[in-house]
Design an enzyme around this catalytic site. Structure first.
Site, PDB file in Angstrom:
ATOM      1  N   PRO A 187      45.490  43.057  39.414  1.00 37.22           N
ATOM      2  CA  PRO A 187      44.480  43.221  38.362  1.00 37.22           C
ATOM      3  C   PRO A 187      43.146  42.642  38.792  1.00 37.22           C
ATOM      4  O   PRO A 187      43.058  41.931  39.796  1.00 37.22           O
ATOM      5  CB  PRO A 187      45.076  42.460  37.177  1.00 37.22           C
ATOM      6  CG  PRO A 187      45.959  41.441  37.801  1.00 37.22           C
ATOM      7  CD  PRO A 187      46.521  42.079  39.038  1.00 37.22           C
ATOM      8  N   CYS A 188      42.109  42.934  38.019  1.00 34.03           N
ATOM      9  CA  CYS A 188      40.766  42.506  38.399  1.00 34.03           C
ATOM     10  C   CYS A 188      40.696  40.985  38.513  1.00 34.03           C
ATOM     11  O   CYS A 188      41.450  40.249  37.871  1.00 34.03           O
ATOM     12  CB  CYS A 188      39.734  43.034  37.415  1.00 34.03           C
ATOM     13  SG  CYS A 188      39.602  42.114  35.879  1.00 34.03           S
ATOM     14  N   LEU A 189      39.773  40.521  39.329  1.00 34.85           N
ATOM     15  CA  LEU A 189      39.674  39.091  39.617  1.00 34.85           C
ATOM     16  C   LEU A 189      39.330  38.257  38.389  1.00 34.85           C
ATOM     17  O   LEU A 189      39.607  37.059  38.360  1.00 34.85           O
ATOM     18  CB  LEU A 189      38.627  38.866  40.715  1.00 34.85           C
ATOM     19  CG  LEU A 189      39.000  39.384  42.108  1.00 34.85           C
ATOM     20  CD1 LEU A 189      37.823  39.202  43.059  1.00 34.85           C
ATOM     21  CD2 LEU A 189      40.239  38.684  42.646  1.00 34.85           C
TER      22      LEU A 189
END
Length: 276
Positions: free
Chosen positions: A173-175
């Protein structure tokens, strides 16, 4: 039967005739892109949103995977970092991220003649707190994996059956998901976390997270890898590297990696999301 679900997925794309895929390069959206391309050919387009919350390595993976599949692939820039509703990192941060994504993709799709924007949401995602689902729903995006009831495990099984070499790729998933709710997100913090995770991957650990809280890095590894990590890693070198990146304290989460762990602090609160 899994083959029946694949047939249903193919039927959805046949009915769409043309589709733009919100393609992150993760295993879910890559399966959607593969099936869309197999059914629609050049009437399917994969579009990847580029922002500081996407690891450069993930972007390169997305490019390679799209080329392997054969689907047309384009990049667009999204600007969620310009929105204080996003960078202040409230519990519904993901809503503002997905709003920016679909506010970018929907006009592009309409301009190019694609009546549908399709994402890679799977049936298991509905069991976690994901406010971005509502943002996508409000903007008319469709989620074929959910419509067919395909779970994360089935995504991997279908991907393996279709010969996709990345069928066992860890979730990424996104940072921004590395920060506790309420801690401000900055480009510098995202880059720090990203570089720390790349360093650990280069040591041979892939199913991991580096959670950031203030000046502290909390490393999460697969539970079965923790003893090996402690026994074989040059811990002094590791600490020095992460301090070089800007952390002061480096810790190891003894519980290990568990998807959605940061959401445990809001379990029991009145938050919910559905596609119904």
């Amino acid at each position: 039967m899994l083959t029946d679900k694949l047939t249903q997925l193919q039927t959805i794309f046949k009915q769409m005739e043309r589709a733009l895929i919100a393609y992150s390069g993760g295993i879910d959206s890559t399966l959607v892109a593969k099936v869309a391309y197999d059914v629609l050919g050049d009437r399917a387009l994969g579009v990847t949103a580029v922002s500081p919350s996407l690891l450069p390595e993930e972007l390169e993976d997305a490019k390679i995977q799209a080329a392997t599949i054969g689907i047309s692939h384009e990049l667009v820039n999204t600007h969620e970092m310009d929105n204080p509703n996003y960078t202040s990192n409230p519990v519904n941060r993901c809503y503002f991220c997905k709003s920016e994504l679909h506010d970018t993709l929907k006009p592009l799709a309409l301009k190019r003649g694609y009546p549908y924007v399709v994402d890679g949401l799977n049936a298991d995602d509905l069991q976690d707190y994901r406010p971005g689902i509502q943002a996508a729903k409000e903007r008319g995006a469709r989620s074929p994996l959910v419509e067919v009831g395909i779970t994360k495990l089935e995504v991997r099984q279908l991907s393996q059956g279709l010969g996709l070499p990345w069928w066992d790729k860890p979730a990424q998933p996104c940072l921004s998901s590395r920060f506790p709710y309420g801690e401000e997100i900055t480009i510098e913090k995202l880059q720090r976390v990203g570089r720390a995770e790349i360093y650990l991957r280069n040591l041979g650990y892939h199913n991991l997270r580096v959670r950031s809280q203030g000046d502290t890095a909390r490393i999460e590894l697969a539970p079965e890898k923790i003893k090996e990590f402690v026994a074989t890693t040059d811990l002094d070198k590791l600490v020095a590297k992460l301090q070089e990146l800007g952390f002061i304290y480096v810790t190891l989460d003894l519980e290990g990696y568990r998807s959605g762990k940061l959401n445990q602090e809001i379990v029991g609160k009145n938050v919910a999301n559905t596609l119904s």
